[in-house]
Scaffold this motif. Structure first.
Motif, PDB file in Angstrom:
ATOM      1  N   GLY A 208      10.316   0.566   6.967  1.00 57.01           N
ATOM      2  CA  GLY A 208       9.867  -0.463   6.041  1.00 57.01           C
ATOM      3  C   GLY A 208       8.819   0.091   5.103  1.00 57.01           C
ATOM      4  N   GLY A 209       8.501  -0.689   4.085  1.00 59.00           N
ATOM      5  CA  GLY A 209       7.493  -0.273   3.123  1.00 59.00           C
ATOM      6  C   GLY A 209       6.624  -1.435   2.688  1.00 59.00           C
ATOM      7  N   GLY A 210       5.363  -1.140   2.430  1.00 54.94           N
ATOM      8  CA  GLY A 210       4.434  -2.122   1.889  1.00 54.94           C
ATOM      9  C   GLY A 210       3.863  -1.589   0.595  1.00 54.94           C
ATOM     10  N   VAL A 211       3.926  -2.388  -0.465  1.00 55.04           N
ATOM     11  CA  VAL A 211       3.493  -1.953  -1.793  1.00 55.04           C
ATOM     12  C   VAL A 211       2.213  -2.684  -2.177  1.00 55.04           C
ATOM     13  N   VAL A 212       1.189  -1.918  -2.502  1.00 55.84           N
ATOM     14  CA  VAL A 212      -0.048  -2.470  -3.038  1.00 55.84           C
ATOM     15  C   VAL A 212      -0.112  -2.092  -4.509  1.00 55.84           C
ATOM     16  N   SER A 213      -0.164  -3.084  -5.375  1.00 54.52           N
ATOM     17  CA  SER A 213      -0.196  -2.856  -6.819  1.00 54.52           C
ATOM     18  C   SER A 213      -1.384  -3.603  -7.405  1.00 54.52           C
ATOM     19  N   GLY A 214      -2.227  -2.875  -8.119  1.00 53.61           N
ATOM     20  CA  GLY A 214      -3.421  -3.499  -8.667  1.00 53.61           C
ATOM     21  C   GLY A 214      -4.343  -4.028  -7.591  1.00 53.61           C
ATOM     22  N   GLY A 215      -4.305  -3.406  -6.423  1.00 54.86           N
ATOM     23  CA  GLY A 215      -5.154  -3.815  -5.317  1.00 54.86           C
ATOM     24  C   GLY A 215      -4.618  -4.967  -4.503  1.00 54.86           C
ATOM     25  N   LYS A 216      -3.447  -5.497  -4.859  1.00 52.16           N
ATOM     26  CA  LYS A 216      -2.874  -6.648  -4.156  1.00 52.16           C
ATOM     27  C   LYS A 216      -1.486  -6.311  -3.634  1.00 52.16           C
ATOM     28  N   VAL A 217      -1.151  -6.874  -2.489  1.00 54.07           N
ATOM     29  CA  VAL A 217       0.156  -6.633  -1.899  1.00 54.07           C
ATOM     30  C   VAL A 217       1.225  -7.329  -2.738  1.00 54.07           C
ATOM     31  N   SER A 218       2.347  -6.659  -2.923  1.00 57.00           N
ATOM     32  CA  SER A 218       3.456  -7.206  -3.709  1.00 57.00           C
ATOM     33  C   SER A 218       4.586  -7.627  -2.776  1.00 57.00           C
ATOM     34  N   ARG A 219       5.114  -8.826  -3.016  1.00 60.19           N
ATOM     35  CA  ARG A 219       6.206  -9.333  -2.184  1.00 60.19           C
ATOM     36  C   ARG A 219       7.528  -9.426  -2.925  1.00 60.19           C
ATOM     37  N   GLY A 220       7.491  -9.691  -4.218  1.00 57.44           N
ATOM     38  CA  GLY A 220       8.725  -9.885  -4.972  1.00 57.44           C
ATOM     39  C   GLY A 220       9.222 -11.310  -4.873  1.00 57.44           C
ATOM     40  N   THR A 221      10.293 -11.596  -5.570  1.00 55.86           N
ATOM     41  CA  THR A 221      10.826 -12.954  -5.633  1.00 55.86           C
ATOM     42  C   THR A 221      11.270 -13.476  -4.272  1.00 55.86           C
ATOM     43  N   ASN A 222      11.938 -12.642  -3.493  1.00 55.74           N
ATOM     44  CA  ASN A 222      12.485 -13.050  -2.197  1.00 55.74           C
ATOM     45  C   ASN A 222      11.767 -12.406  -1.018  1.00 55.74           C
ATOM     46  N   GLY A 223      10.570 -11.860  -1.270  1.00 53.54           N
ATOM     47  CA  GLY A 223       9.833 -11.206  -0.192  1.00 53.54           C
ATOM     48  C   GLY A 223      10.402  -9.856   0.190  1.00 53.54           C
ATOM     49  N   LEU A 224      11.186  -9.245  -0.703  1.00 55.68           N
ATOM     50  CA  LEU A 224      11.869  -7.998  -0.385  1.00 55.68           C
ATOM     51  C   LEU A 224      11.251  -6.776  -1.048  1.00 55.68           C
ATOM     52  N   CYS A 225      10.185  -6.944  -1.802  1.00 55.30           N
ATOM     53  CA  CYS A 225       9.556  -5.796  -2.442  1.00 55.30           C
ATOM     54  C   CYS A 225       9.065  -4.808  -1.377  1.00 55.30           C
ATOM     55  N   GLY A 226       9.440  -3.557  -1.543  1.00 55.18           N
ATOM     56  CA  GLY A 226       9.012  -2.538  -0.584  1.00 55.18           C
ATOM     57  C   GLY A 226       9.989  -2.286   0.538  1.00 55.18           C
ATOM     58  N   GLN A 227      11.160  -2.897   0.519  1.00 55.41           N
ATOM     59  CA  GLN A 227      12.145  -2.664   1.578  1.00 55.41           C
ATOM     60  C   GLN A 227      12.813  -1.301   1.368  1.00 55.41           C
ATOM     61  N   VAL A 228      11.993  -0.256   1.449  1.00 50.54           N
ATOM     62  CA  VAL A 228      12.481   1.089   1.134  1.00 50.54           C
ATOM     63  C   VAL A 228      13.500   1.586   2.153  1.00 50.54           C
ATOM     64  N   GLY A 229      13.452   1.065   3.363  1.00 54.69           N
ATOM     65  CA  GLY A 229      14.410   1.479   4.379  1.00 54.69           C
ATOM     66  C   GLY A 229      15.827   1.064   4.049  1.00 54.69           C
ATOM     67  N   HIS A 230      15.970   0.168   3.061  1.00 56.91           N
ATOM     68  CA  HIS A 230      17.291  -0.343   2.730  1.00 56.91           C
ATOM     69  C   HIS A 230      17.736   0.073   1.334  1.00 56.91           C
ATOM     70  N   MET A 231      17.104   1.149   0.820  1.00 52.28           N
ATOM     71  CA  MET A 231      17.668   1.782  -0.368  1.00 52.28           C
ATOM     72  C   MET A 231      18.836   2.666   0.079  1.00 52.28           C
ATOM     73  N   THR A 232      19.848   2.748  -0.779  1.00 55.43           N
ATOM     74  CA  THR A 232      21.028   3.534  -0.433  1.00 55.43           C
ATOM     75  C   THR A 232      20.721   5.018  -0.557  1.00 55.43           C
ATOM     76  N   ILE A 233      20.930   5.740   0.529  1.00 51.67           N
ATOM     77  CA  ILE A 233      20.702   7.183   0.567  1.00 51.67           C
ATOM     78  C   ILE A 233      22.015   7.948   0.717  1.00 51.67           C
ATOM     79  N   VAL A 234      22.959   7.355   1.454  1.00 51.02           N
ATOM     80  CA  VAL A 234      24.248   8.006   1.712  1.00 51.02           C
ATOM     81  C   VAL A 234      25.358   7.146   1.101  1.00 51.02           C
ATOM     82  N   LEU A 235      25.970   7.628   0.039  1.00 52.32           N
ATOM     83  CA  LEU A 235      27.068   6.880  -0.563  1.00 52.32           C
ATOM     84  C   LEU A 235      28.211   6.729   0.437  1.00 52.32           C
TER      85      LEU A 235
END
Length: 379
Positions: A208-235
């Motif tokens: 998982g990932g947690g993103v701090v931007s401008g000193g504040k945690v970012s969640r995104g529209t659906n709370g999915l900001c920072g879900q780096v474990g679910h980026m596609t790595i293997v086509l």
């Protein structure tokens, strides 16, 4: 008041004169606000020190003698409870293996008695509990405090975690995704104290990932900001529990790594096989590092952080490879950015998420100190 408190936190110890300089407030306003914060037992005066021209100043810093915060990390294989003071110093930690348990009911058979005992001990020692922070695998509904089908965490879908904790333990309760709490541990108590933009990546049973931007945690529209474990790595890779195919988590998490190595069923066994020069183990680790580097270059290009912090139960097995990983990344970054590359290990090790859960309450204290104290004393 929050601006003054934030400056005291940032500088750790600061004089009233310096607070005037840093905030632009008048000396009278600073005197009144710091007096109120002292009366609330949030800050205190420290022993006077000699100034550069021999004048003696009284320094102000956080008061660690009155308040405690409880952090709870609910993980896929363990639970951990920490008690911290306002500086984030760990006073007590309790950890339990939960690998033989599944679902909220079985988890709370362990969590319930431990939290009740911890709360009682703190109160009997004369401290005020500011609240309880809880970290848990996401995603979650932040309006209701219910979990939303976390991957690799069966039985928790729809569980009303926030309400359950509040009703059972009677404390101000905040909950957050475990990767974001890990990021907040660094933001408030660790390497990110003076960093406005950072990404924390936690690697273990999941990624998982947690993103701090401008000193504040970012969640995104659906709370999915920072879900780096679910980026596609293997086509065209393996289907992930999230529904995507070829996620980093499917190949780079502990189960993903061990699933690619036929020689054993633990990271310790893999580590030993690598030391023995086993070709399949070496190839497995080489692929693991390639996936890590690919993910990190994506993180840098997507979020442009000042710092990336790596943690989680997998990290100790990758720590020895951090220097070559940094070197490879520099060769793949924009030329003007490569010299500013910062990748660091987490401050709190395996306790990162639990400390970060407590940090949720500390962030609340900095922004709304009077409100939090009112809620804490009324709970």
């Amino acid at each position: 008041m929050s601006e003054v408190l934030d400056r005291i936190w940032q500088f750790q110890q600061v004089s009233r004169v310096e607070l005037v300089e840093h905030t632009g407030l008048t000396s009278g306003t600073i005197t009144n606000l710091t007096a109120e914060l002292i009366e609330l037992n949030i800050i205190r005066e420290f022993e006077a020190v000699s100034g550069s021209v021999g004048r003696r100043r009284v320094m102000l810093g956080l008061d660690t003698n009155h308040y405690r915060i409880i952090g709870l990390d609910i993980g896929r294989a363990t639970i951990e409870i920490v008690v911290v003071d306002l500086n984030g110093t760990i006073i007590r930690t309790i950890e339990r293996d939960m690998s033989d348990r599944q679902g909220p009911e079985q988890y709370f058979e362990v969590i319930g008695p431990l939290l009740s005992e911890t709360k009682q001990e703190i109160e009997q020692a004369g401290y005020v509990i500011l609240g309880l922070g809880a970290s848990v695998p996401g995603p979650m509904d932040y309006n209701t405090g219910n979990l939303l089908d976390p991957p690799n965490f069966p039985g928790w879908s729809g569980f009303p975690l926030k309400r359950t904790l509040e009703e059972r333990f009677g404390m101000v309760t905040l909950i957050e995704d475990d990767a974001r709490t890990s990021a907040m541990a660094e933001r408030w108590y660790g390497l990110g104290r003076n960093v406005q933009d950072l990404v924390f990546i936690t690697m273990g049973i999941g990624i998982g990932g947690g993103v701090v931007s401008g000193g504040k945690v970012s969640r995104g529209t659906n709370g999915l900001c920072g879900q780096v474990g679910h980026m596609t790595i293997v086509l065209d890779g393996k289907i992930c529990d999230c529904g995507n195919r070829g996620c980093w988590e499917t190949v780079g998490s502990i189960p993903g790594i061990l699933g690619r190595w036929p020689g054993g069923n633990s990271m310790e066994q893999l580590k030993e096989a690598i030391k023995q020069g086993d070709s399949e183990a070496l190839r497995c680790m080489e692929d693991t590092l390639t996936y890590l580097e690919t993910a990190l270059i994506n993180v840098y290009n997507l979020y442009d952080p000042e710092m990336v912090v790596l943690g989680g139960r997998l990290y100790p097995y990758l720590a020895d490879y951090l220097l070559p990983v940094r070197s490879h990344l520099r060769s793949r970054l924009y030329a003007f950015a490569k010299d500013r590359l910062r990748i660091e290990p987490s401050t709190f090790g395996t306790s990162q998420s639990a400390v970060g859960a407590a940090a949720l309450l500390f962030g609340f204290l900095l922004s709304e100190p009077v409100r939090l104290l009112s809620l804490a004393e009324g709970s």
